[in-house]
Design a protein around this motif. Structure first.
Motif, PDB file in Angstrom:
ATOM      1  N   GLY A 138       0.827  -1.198   0.000  1.00 27.54           N
ATOM      2  CA  GLY A 138       0.000   0.000   0.000  1.00 27.54           C
ATOM      3  C   GLY A 138       0.859   1.245   0.000  1.00 27.54           C
ATOM      4  O   GLY A 138       2.088   1.181   0.043  1.00 27.54           O
ATOM      5  N   SER A 139       0.203   2.388  -0.029  1.00 27.46           N
ATOM      6  CA  SER A 139       0.910   3.664  -0.124  1.00 27.46           C
ATOM      7  C   SER A 139       1.827   3.917   1.068  1.00 27.46           C
ATOM      8  O   SER A 139       2.896   4.520   0.928  1.00 27.46           O
ATOM      9  CB  SER A 139      -0.107   4.809  -0.233  1.00 27.46           C
ATOM     10  OG  SER A 139      -0.894   4.667  -1.399  1.00 27.46           O
ATOM     11  N   ALA A 140       1.410   3.453   2.258  1.00 28.80           N
ATOM     12  CA  ALA A 140       2.248   3.641   3.439  1.00 28.80           C
ATOM     13  C   ALA A 140       3.586   2.940   3.266  1.00 28.80           C
ATOM     14  O   ALA A 140       4.638   3.476   3.632  1.00 28.80           O
ATOM     15  CB  ALA A 140       1.537   3.124   4.685  1.00 28.80           C
ATOM     16  N   ASN A 141       3.557   1.750   2.683  1.00 21.91           N
ATOM     17  CA  ASN A 141       4.798   1.012   2.439  1.00 21.91           C
ATOM     18  C   ASN A 141       5.684   1.755   1.451  1.00 21.91           C
ATOM     19  O   ASN A 141       6.916   1.749   1.559  1.00 21.91           O
ATOM     20  CB  ASN A 141       4.466  -0.387   1.893  1.00 21.91           C
ATOM     21  CG  ASN A 141       3.548  -1.167   2.805  1.00 21.91           C
ATOM     22  OD1 ASN A 141       2.335  -1.008   2.728  1.00 21.91           O
ATOM     23  ND2 ASN A 141       4.103  -1.980   3.672  1.00 21.91           N
ATOM     24  N   LEU A 239      -5.269   4.285  18.519  1.00 23.65           N
ATOM     25  CA  LEU A 239      -4.538   3.023  18.547  1.00 23.65           C
ATOM     26  C   LEU A 239      -3.132   3.222  17.984  1.00 23.65           C
ATOM     27  O   LEU A 239      -2.919   4.066  17.117  1.00 23.65           O
ATOM     28  CB  LEU A 239      -5.291   1.965  17.729  1.00 23.65           C
ATOM     29  CG  LEU A 239      -6.660   1.555  18.289  1.00 23.65           C
ATOM     30  CD1 LEU A 239      -7.354   0.582  17.349  1.00 23.65           C
ATOM     31  CD2 LEU A 239      -6.506   0.921  19.676  1.00 23.65           C
ATOM     32  N   PRO A 240      -2.184   2.431  18.446  1.00 22.47           N
ATOM     33  CA  PRO A 240      -0.793   2.607  17.995  1.00 22.47           C
ATOM     34  C   PRO A 240      -0.591   2.143  16.561  1.00 22.47           C
ATOM     35  O   PRO A 240      -1.255   1.203  16.107  1.00 22.47           O
ATOM     36  CB  PRO A 240      -0.004   1.724  18.968  1.00 22.47           C
ATOM     37  CG  PRO A 240      -0.977   0.655  19.372  1.00 22.47           C
ATOM     38  CD  PRO A 240      -2.315   1.333  19.431  1.00 22.47           C
ATOM     39  N   GLU A 241       0.292   2.804  15.872  1.00 23.84           N
ATOM     40  CA  GLU A 241       0.690   2.360  14.545  1.00 23.84           C
ATOM     41  C   GLU A 241       1.767   1.298  14.697  1.00 23.84           C
ATOM     42  O   GLU A 241       2.732   1.482  15.445  1.00 23.84           O
ATOM     43  CB  GLU A 241       1.210   3.531  13.711  1.00 23.84           C
ATOM     44  CG  GLU A 241       0.150   4.560  13.385  1.00 23.84           C
ATOM     45  CD  GLU A 241       0.626   5.595  12.383  1.00 23.84           C
ATOM     46  OE1 GLU A 241       1.781   5.466  11.915  1.00 23.84           O
ATOM     47  OE2 GLU A 241      -0.139   6.525  12.079  1.00 23.84           O
ATOM     48  N   LEU A 242       1.585   0.192  13.998  1.00 24.75           N
ATOM     49  CA  LEU A 242       2.532  -0.909  14.069  1.00 24.75           C
ATOM     50  C   LEU A 242       3.376  -0.905  12.808  1.00 24.75           C
ATOM     51  O   LEU A 242       3.003  -1.482  11.788  1.00 24.75           O
ATOM     52  CB  LEU A 242       1.800  -2.239  14.226  1.00 24.75           C
ATOM     53  CG  LEU A 242       0.828  -2.308  15.428  1.00 24.75           C
ATOM     54  CD1 LEU A 242       0.114  -3.641  15.450  1.00 24.75           C
ATOM     55  CD2 LEU A 242       1.585  -2.065  16.730  1.00 24.75           C
ATOM     56  N   ASN A 247      -1.839   1.292  10.268  1.00 26.18           N
ATOM     57  CA  ASN A 247      -2.042   2.683  10.654  1.00 26.18           C
ATOM     58  C   ASN A 247      -3.509   2.911  11.001  1.00 26.18           C
ATOM     59  O   ASN A 247      -4.279   1.964  11.135  1.00 26.18           O
ATOM     60  CB  ASN A 247      -1.586   3.625   9.533  1.00 26.18           C
ATOM     61  CG  ASN A 247      -2.199   3.252   8.195  1.00 26.18           C
ATOM     62  OD1 ASN A 247      -3.332   2.774   8.136  1.00 26.18           O
ATOM     63  ND2 ASN A 247      -1.463   3.475   7.124  1.00 26.18           N
ATOM     64  N   ALA A 248      -3.905   4.171  11.146  1.00 25.36           N
ATOM     65  CA  ALA A 248      -5.278   4.479  11.550  1.00 25.36           C
ATOM     66  C   ALA A 248      -6.305   3.942  10.557  1.00 25.36           C
ATOM     67  O   ALA A 248      -7.354   3.411  10.953  1.00 25.36           O
ATOM     68  CB  ALA A 248      -5.437   5.993  11.707  1.00 25.36           C
ATOM     69  N   THR A 249      -6.001   4.059   9.265  1.00 23.89           N
ATOM     70  CA  THR A 249      -6.938   3.565   8.248  1.00 23.89           C
ATOM     71  C   THR A 249      -7.098   2.051   8.340  1.00 23.89           C
ATOM     72  O   THR A 249      -8.205   1.515   8.253  1.00 23.89           O
ATOM     73  CB  THR A 249      -6.449   3.941   6.836  1.00 23.89           C
ATOM     74  OG1 THR A 249      -6.328   5.360   6.745  1.00 23.89           O
ATOM     75  CG2 THR A 249      -7.433   3.445   5.779  1.00 23.89           C
ATOM     76  N   THR A 250      -5.973   1.349   8.526  1.00 23.45           N
ATOM     77  CA  THR A 250      -6.021  -0.108   8.652  1.00 23.45           C
ATOM     78  C   THR A 250      -6.846  -0.516   9.863  1.00 23.45           C
ATOM     79  O   THR A 250      -7.669  -1.436   9.789  1.00 23.45           O
ATOM     80  CB  THR A 250      -4.601  -0.692   8.789  1.00 23.45           C
ATOM     81  OG1 THR A 250      -3.785  -0.183   7.739  1.00 23.45           O
ATOM     82  CG2 THR A 250      -4.630  -2.206   8.718  1.00 23.45           C
ATOM     83  N   LEU A 368      -2.821  -8.696   4.927  1.00 25.49           N
ATOM     84  CA  LEU A 368      -1.560  -9.439   4.869  1.00 25.49           C
ATOM     85  C   LEU A 368      -0.563  -8.725   3.965  1.00 25.49           C
ATOM     86  O   LEU A 368       0.629  -8.622   4.282  1.00 25.49           O
ATOM     87  CB  LEU A 368      -1.815 -10.852   4.353  1.00 25.49           C
ATOM     88  CG  LEU A 368      -0.594 -11.771   4.227  1.00 25.49           C
ATOM     89  CD1 LEU A 368       0.068 -11.974   5.578  1.00 25.49           C
ATOM     90  CD2 LEU A 368      -1.004 -13.106   3.624  1.00 25.49           C
ATOM     91  N   GLY A 369      -1.058  -8.191   2.843  1.00 28.36           N
ATOM     92  CA  GLY A 369      -0.192  -7.452   1.931  1.00 28.36           C
ATOM     93  C   GLY A 369       0.373  -6.202   2.579  1.00 28.36           C
ATOM     94  O   GLY A 369       1.558  -5.883   2.416  1.00 28.36           O
ATOM     95  N   SER A 370      -0.461  -5.490   3.348  1.00 34.57           N
ATOM     96  CA  SER A 370       0.015  -4.271   4.004  1.00 34.57           C
ATOM     97  C   SER A 370       1.098  -4.576   5.032  1.00 34.57           C
ATOM     98  O   SER A 370       1.973  -3.749   5.299  1.00 34.57           O
ATOM     99  CB  SER A 370      -1.157  -3.538   4.669  1.00 34.57           C
ATOM    100  OG  SER A 370      -1.665  -4.276   5.763  1.00 34.57           O
ATOM    101  N   LEU A 371       1.059  -5.775   5.602  1.00 38.11           N
ATOM    102  CA  LEU A 371       2.070  -6.176   6.567  1.00 38.11           C
ATOM    103  C   LEU A 371       3.394  -6.540   5.904  1.00 38.11           C
ATOM    104  O   LEU A 371       4.455  -6.367   6.486  1.00 38.11           O
ATOM    105  CB  LEU A 371       1.564  -7.378   7.388  1.00 38.11           C
ATOM    106  CG  LEU A 371       0.385  -7.119   8.320  1.00 38.11           C
ATOM    107  CD1 LEU A 371      -0.141  -8.421   8.887  1.00 38.11           C
ATOM    108  CD2 LEU A 371       0.788  -6.182   9.452  1.00 38.11           C
ATOM    109  N   LEU A 372       3.331  -7.055   4.670  1.00 44.15           N
ATOM    110  CA  LEU A 372       4.531  -7.577   4.014  1.00 44.15           C
ATOM    111  C   LEU A 372       5.084  -6.667   2.924  1.00 44.15           C
ATOM    112  O   LEU A 372       6.195  -6.893   2.443  1.00 44.15           O
ATOM    113  CB  LEU A 372       4.216  -8.953   3.396  1.00 44.15           C
ATOM    114  CG  LEU A 372       3.788 -10.045   4.381  1.00 44.15           C
ATOM    115  CD1 LEU A 372       3.396 -11.312   3.613  1.00 44.15           C
ATOM    116  CD2 LEU A 372       4.896 -10.353   5.370  1.00 44.15           C
TER     117      LEU A 372
END
Length: 387
Positions: A138-141, A239-242, A247-250, A368-372
């Motif tokens: 995603g964009s954050a990555n 909530l904390p960002e991991l 993030n907040a959107t997730t 899962l994609g946003s995590l990896l």
């Protein structure tokens, strides 16, 4: 040119309604192969391209507010009639196909860069690695990789153009493929027996339990969807960002999805009307997303736009080969692809286009994609820098 946010939303809503009405009243082969969603996407994107919508602060505020409110609400309402137990029995092929899609995207970047690196500006490999992170997460990555690799701003701009133009076309293409699912599955000889059985059971249950609904049900679900979305957004802000992934959107999407799945096993899930409200939201969201897909960017940095299509071509080719060899169905391939490239905002919508009961698959794969995604971007940076 529309510069007022309220007028922007109202005009887009009127256009969306006109397409939906035409799809229902006209029907025929045209809408069978060109769904209303595609017309909404193309029409709104063209309006943006030709300057109907401006990028004023009022329009951008309206866009982000309405889209941010409707997306979690839509997902929650769609999940109300989902039987998660049946979905989990689909087996490991979803997960394996998702990883195959991720690796094929990394491979697409490597092949394209190797073929055309003589045409690129210096530092392009860094921008491509950042874009790879976006297209597998995603964009954050993408932003995280931009910081890690110190991507030059001018080159990073080309990656942003690719992320807009090529992504928009790919999303439109995957939605266009949905009506051809049976033909694709027949060509790959995919065993969709269980998938068809689940779909048939859901349709039979829906027909058996189909009830009339009216004003009370519609306003009730509208209120439920919006309040859950607003509360989830409020909670997620605390909530904390991991890392870069959560993030907040997730958190907002996860909370709304959990609420939907919980309510699905209660009497609320058996009430009629949620599908209709969620479909209204779906069409509006598609229009909003498309209203920011400026096709005029196709004429900027053509080598990078061409590269984006080449990457998607190699990704698609690898996925088609895998589908043929392992006899995979179009739903599995499409959602696995968009869970990587489109993320949480797009994959569940595509899954719902096949069958709304399968939306959780799109959500889980996208999360899962946003995590990896960041790690795939780092992997890509090693490969591209070595070429």
């Amino acid at each position: 040119m529309i510069q007022d946010g309220v007028m922007f939303v109202c005009f887009l809503l009127a256009f969306t309604a006109a397409v939906a009405i035409a799809e229902k009243t006209i029907g025929g082969k045209f809408f069978k192969y060109v769904p209303g969603i595609i017309l909404i996407y193309v029409g709104a994107a063209l309006m943006k391209t030709f300057g109907v919508f401006s990028a004023s602060e009022s329009v951008e505020t309206a866009y982000s507010t309405i889209r941010g409110l409707l997306l979690p609400a839509m997902l929650m309402l769609m999940l109300l009639q989902c039987d998660l137990r049946k979905i989990m029995r689909l087996g490991p092929k979803m997960l394996l196909t998702f990883f195959a899609a991720s690796i094929s995207i990394v491979g697409g970047f490597a092949i394209t860069y190797a073929l055309l690196q003589g045409f690129y500006a210096e530092g392009t490999w860094q921008a491509f690695a950042a874009l790879n992170a976006s297209w597998t997460g995603g964009s954050a990555n993408m932003v995280i990789l931009q910081g890690i690799l110190d991507v030059p701003e001018n080159i990073f701009g080309y990656a942003l153009i690719m992320d807009t133009v090529n992504y928009s076309v790919w999303v439109m293409f995957l939605f266009w493929l949905v009506p051809f699912g049976m033909k694709f599955n027949k060509w790959t000889k995919a065993d969709t027996t269980y998938f068809d059985q689940i779909t048939a059971e859901l349709e039979a249950e829906e027909a058996e339990n189909k009830k009339e609904f009216g004003f009370v049900e519609l306003i009730g679900f509208l209120a439920l969807g919006l309040i859950v979305s607003a509360v989830a957004s409020k909670i997620s802000g605390n909530l904390p960002e991991l890392g870069a992934a959560v993030n907040a959107t997730t958190w907002t999407i996860i909370i709304a999805s959990v609420v939907g799945l919980i309510l699905a096993v209660t009497k609320v899930g058996k009430m009629p009307g949620s599908m209709e409200i969620s479909k209204v939201m779906l069409y509006i969201i598609i229009g909003l997303i498309a209203s920011h897909a400026d096709f005029s960017q196709l004429f900027q940095a053509p080598i990078y736009i061409i590269s984006g299509f080449m990457i998607l071509f190699f990704h698609g080719l690898i996925m088609v080969i895998l589908a043929k060899v392992f006899k995979l169905d179009l739903f599995t391939m499409g959602v696995a692809s968009l869970a990587n490239i489109g993320g949480v905002a797009s994959a569940p919508i595509l899954a719902g286009a096949f069958n709304r009961a399968l939306i959780p698959v799109g959500i889980l794969m996208a999360v899962l994609g946003s995590l990896l995604g960041t790690y795939y971007g780092i992997l890509s940076s090693y490969i591209l820098s070595a070429l």
